[in-house]
Design a protein around this motif. Structure first.
Motif, PDB file in Angstrom:
ATOM      1  N   VAL A  27      -4.375   7.242  -0.043  1.00 44.45           N
ATOM      2  CA  VAL A  27      -3.859   6.010  -0.764  1.00 44.45           C
ATOM      3  C   VAL A  27      -3.842   6.030  -2.347  1.00 44.45           C
TER       4      VAL A  27
ATOM      5  N   SER B  31       0.870  -1.208   0.005  1.00 41.50           N
ATOM      6  CA  SER B  31      -0.074   0.036   0.052  1.00 41.50           C
ATOM      7  C   SER B  31       1.051   1.030  -0.002  1.00 41.50           C
TER       8      SER B  31
ATOM      9  N   PHE C 192       1.203   5.435  -0.022  1.00 37.83           N
ATOM     10  CA  PHE C 192       0.475   6.740   0.644  1.00 37.83           C
ATOM     11  C   PHE C 192       1.400   7.959   0.184  1.00 37.83           C
TER      12      PHE C 192
END
Length: 350
Positions: free
Chosen positions: A310, A300, A302
């Motif tokens: 995100v 993930s 960011f």
């Protein structure tokens, strides 16, 4: 060897045995024996009451299971012969649940042996794909069986069976309580929640335990912090740091895309939760040029310059941000909790 040359076979007393007798011949169904409950309604009523009593005992045992779970402490040990010293909670739960399940099974067996039809019926095998006639016969047999079971006519049996079957699953529901204490509002707050404008909490270095000053954070660097007073020797350190860990990054003010997050920072210094919003892994991989931070568990990604939103991966929420400023000595301080719950998403979270 021809049949003429076969030796004669004799029984134990010298009687001749039929040479072509089939030892595996179908003996057929035994003659049906009429039960007393089939001809005596008083006996049938008595059997009905016995079955209903078993179902009622099952309901009482289930209620006792729930009461035991609430009333007894798992740490309370008692001596019970012949089992010795046991936990009164485990003993009570085992006895009550066992009685509840046993009485349902015993009641069902007693019902089948005394009140349901016991006439044996032979049926020929048929092809897997049933014809219309076979399907109609199956439905007819089912209706006949339902009628012979007296489920529709004997209301006492029906009511107590439904009651016991409805209560037993509550035992399993009660055991869900052992998954842990209810979180209540714990998921919404961290150790930073104790910070107020009148009583702020200093951000200290994760490595040195020294207060962090704004001048210590350089553009392009990533620094990890925790609340002042959270000692590694504390018994609850691991539990607390899993919620309180912070990463500080300094971005040139003109590169900050999200002005709202910029206002929560100080002179380009932004403080975000170190805990990924996917499954709670710690984040540590930072790209200076793009201001992207990567979770090593499931990638993930960011964007810290854009409110930590995100931009890639399975995470469903931006990283929560901590509002910071400096005190009169130039130390970075927090005056409140994160602006969103920390860690993985859960159903109450918008």
């Amino acid at each position: 060897m021809s049949e003429e040359n076969l030796p004669e076979r004799h029984g134990s007393e010298g009687h001749e045995v039929e040479p072509h007798a089939d030892p595996f011949a179908d003996p057929g169904l035994p003659p049906h024996e009429v039960r007393r409950t089939d001809i005596d309604e008083r006996a049938a009523r008595r059997a009905e009451r016995q079955v209903a009593l078993l179902f009622t005992i099952s309901m009482i045992a289930t209620i006792a299971f729930i009461a035991s779970y609430v009333a007894f402490d798992i740490d309370k040990i008692v001596f019970i012969w012949p089992f010795g010293h046991v936990s009164i909670l485990n003993f009570a739960l085992g006895i009550t649940l066992g009685v509840a399940l046993f009485c349902i099974g015993a009641g069902a067996v007693h019902w089948a042996r005394t009140l349901m039809s016991d006439v044996e019926v032979a049926d020929e095998r048929h092809a897997i794909e049933a014809s219309d006639d076979v399907r109609a016969k199956v439905i007819s047999d089912f209706k006949q069986g339902a009628d012979e079971s007296a489920f529709g006519r004997r209301r006492l049996l029906r009511t107590t069976l439904i009651g016991s079957m409805a209560l037993v699953p509550l035992s399993g529901v009660m055991l869900l309580r052992d998954l842990g204490p209810l979180p209540e509002k714990k998921l919404e707050h961290t150790g930073w929640d104790k910070a107020t404008p009148a009583s702020p909490i200093k951000l200290v270095s994760m490595n040195t335990d020294e207060p962090l000053k704004a001048e210590d954070i350089q553009v392009g660097s990533l620094v990890f912090a925790k609340p002042q007073g959270l000692a590694e020797s504390a018994e609850t350190f691991q539990e607390s740091i899993a919620m309180d860990a912070v990463m500080l990054v300094r971005i040139a003010p003109e590169d900050i895309k999200d002005r709202a997050s910029g206002k929560l920072g100080f002179d380009g210094i932004l403080a975000y939760s170190k805990i990924c919003t996917h499954v709670g892994c710690p984040i540590s991989l930072y790209e200076q040029q793009t201001h992207h931070v990567l979770c090593p568990c499931h990638q993930s990604t960011f964007d810290l310059a854009d409110g930590a939103r995100v931009i890639f991966g399975p995470a469903g929420h931006p990283l929560p941000q901590l509002a910071i400023k400096t005190d009169t000595d130039g130390n970075l301080i927090a005056t409140g909790d994160f602006n969103a719950p920390v860690g993985p998403s859960y159903w109450e979270r918008a």
